[in-house]
Design a protein around this motif. Structure first.
Motif, PDB file in Angstrom:
ATOM      1  N   LEU A   6       7.318  -9.307 -12.070  1.00  0.00           N
ATOM      2  CA  LEU A   6       6.501  -9.852 -10.985  1.00  0.00           C
ATOM      3  C   LEU A   6       6.179 -11.309 -11.286  1.00  0.00           C
ATOM      4  CD1 LEU A   6       6.088  -6.715 -10.755  1.00  0.00           C
ATOM      5  CD2 LEU A   6       3.812  -7.220  -9.833  1.00  0.00           C
ATOM      6  N   VAL A  13       1.036 -12.324  -5.719  1.00  0.00           N
ATOM      7  CA  VAL A  13       2.379 -11.971  -6.186  1.00  0.00           C
ATOM      8  C   VAL A  13       3.384 -12.603  -5.233  1.00  0.00           C
ATOM      9  CG1 VAL A  13       3.984 -10.107  -6.700  1.00  0.00           C
ATOM     10  CG2 VAL A  13       1.537  -9.804  -7.152  1.00  0.00           C
ATOM     11  N   LEU A  32       9.297 -12.484  -1.382  1.00  0.00           N
ATOM     12  CA  LEU A  32       8.453 -11.484  -2.023  1.00  0.00           C
ATOM     13  C   LEU A  32       9.302 -10.601  -2.922  1.00  0.00           C
ATOM     14  CD1 LEU A  32       5.973  -9.710  -2.434  1.00  0.00           C
ATOM     15  CD2 LEU A  32       6.550  -8.536  -0.319  1.00  0.00           C
ATOM     16  N   CYS A  33      10.479 -10.260  -2.459  1.00  0.00           N
ATOM     17  CA  CYS A  33      11.304  -9.313  -3.193  1.00  0.00           C
ATOM     18  C   CYS A  33      12.718  -9.846  -3.280  1.00  0.00           C
ATOM     19  CB  CYS A  33      11.283  -7.959  -2.494  1.00  0.00           C
ATOM     20  SG  CYS A  33      12.204  -6.698  -3.353  1.00  0.00           S
ATOM     21  N   LYS A  64       3.025  -5.153  -4.499  1.00  0.00           N
ATOM     22  CA  LYS A  64       2.379  -6.462  -4.394  1.00  0.00           C
ATOM     23  C   LYS A  64       0.893  -6.314  -4.100  1.00  0.00           C
ATOM     24  CE  LYS A  64       2.000 -10.200  -1.048  1.00  0.00           C
ATOM     25  NZ  LYS A  64       0.743  -9.694  -0.509  1.00  0.00           N
ATOM     26  N   ILE A 102       9.152 -10.199  -6.691  1.00  0.00           N
ATOM     27  CA  ILE A 102       9.342  -8.950  -7.423  1.00  0.00           C
ATOM     28  C   ILE A 102      10.837  -8.787  -7.668  1.00  0.00           C
ATOM     29  CG2 ILE A 102       9.040  -6.453  -7.427  1.00  0.00           C
ATOM     30  CD1 ILE A 102       6.705  -6.809  -5.503  1.00  0.00           C
ATOM     31  N   GLN A 108       6.200  -4.158  -1.083  1.00  0.00           N
ATOM     32  CA  GLN A 108       4.973  -4.606  -0.430  1.00  0.00           C
ATOM     33  C   GLN A 108       3.758  -3.877  -0.986  1.00  0.00           C
ATOM     34  OE1 GLN A 108       4.801  -7.142   1.571  1.00  0.00           O
ATOM     35  NE2 GLN A 108       2.601  -6.984   1.976  1.00  0.00           N
ATOM     36  N   THR A 121       3.720 -14.074 -10.457  1.00  0.00           N
ATOM     37  CA  THR A 121       2.369 -14.162  -9.901  1.00  0.00           C
ATOM     38  C   THR A 121       1.802 -15.564 -10.081  1.00  0.00           C
ATOM     39  OG1 THR A 121       0.984 -13.673 -11.848  1.00  0.00           O
ATOM     40  CG2 THR A 121       2.100 -11.807 -10.780  1.00  0.00           C
TER      41      THR A 121
END
Length: 238
Positions: free
Chosen positions: A51, A37, A11-12, A26, A40, A23, A53
């Protein structure tokens, strides 16, 4: 259709900055834009974040109040296209999530390798699959990943791709295992969504460039032989 994807992806890609909650960003973007998403990351511009996506790359402030879509150019370094480089990096990152469970046509004397995102039923997809042995004979190994067609259902795709007789005419060195095939396939389809792969067939080159649509083996070999010049590939591969 929801896929078991987020737990298997990043995610990150960096330690969260003070005042920016990955978070929360997102969730805000997902709610406001209706997209998933998957990644990041920071950008060279303070307060602006990249981002990844399900609809491609976008840029956002830390709160998700302002969103930009387009190419970021580094004018201080020869107008370097940072967005294109991030797209290439994101594709390489996504393909690194596949793990050991994969479908692959291995070349005996490998010179190059490619990833092919494809359906099974479309005309150009069938022509591409029929020509894979030509690439194999010329030293190109091909990794196969599924794309879910516009009107296809995950269960239907699983019934096709998890069939033991799938692509029996190809000498695949790696096939999806019978045990857990449905879950693996859902993960693989999720990868295609992360990368926004909609055209089928689509190819991802080793440097992360994307080549859409049917390509003759000779065209692919020409691209692979010049893979050390990605700046020249960007126009034709986009």
């Amino acid at each position: 259709m929801h896929y078991l994807l987020l737990g298997m992806m990043l995610l990150c890609a960096f330690a969260a900055n003070a005042g920016m909650d990955p978070q929360q960003l997102k969730q805000t973007i997902a709610q406001r834009l209706g997209v998933r998403v998957f990644l990041i990351d920071e950008t060279p511009v303070p307060g602006l974040f990249l981002l990844g996506t399900s609809q491609g790359l976008i840029y956002s402030d830390a709160r998700g109040d302002y969103v930009l879509q387009g190419s970021m150019l580094d004018l201080g370094h020869g107008m370097k296209n940072l967005t294109m480089l991030d797209q290439q990096r994101q594709r390489r990152l996504a393909l690194a999530q596949i793990g050991e469970q994969r479908m692959q046509l291995k070349a005996p004397h490998e010179r190059h390798h490619l990833t092919l995102f494809t359906e099974l039923g479309c005309r150009n997809c069938r022509a591409t699959l029929d020509e894979l042995p030509m690439l194999q004979a010329r030293g190109v190994s091909v990794q196969l990943l599924p794309v879910l067609g516009r009107f296809a259902d995950l269960a239907d795709a699983q019934a096709l791709w998890c069939d033991p007789a799938l692509l029996g005419e190809l000498s695949l060195s790696d096939r999806l295992p019978a045990a857990g095939c449905n879950e693996i396939l859902a993960h693989h389809i999720g990868l295609s969504q992360w990368l926004g792969i909609k055209a089928s067939p689509s190819w991802v080159l080793p440097n992360g460039d994307l080549v859409r649509g049917y390509q003759r083996p000779e065209q692919l070999l020409k691209l692979l032989d010049h893979i050390d010049a990605p700046a020249n590939l960007s126009s034709s591969a986009s």
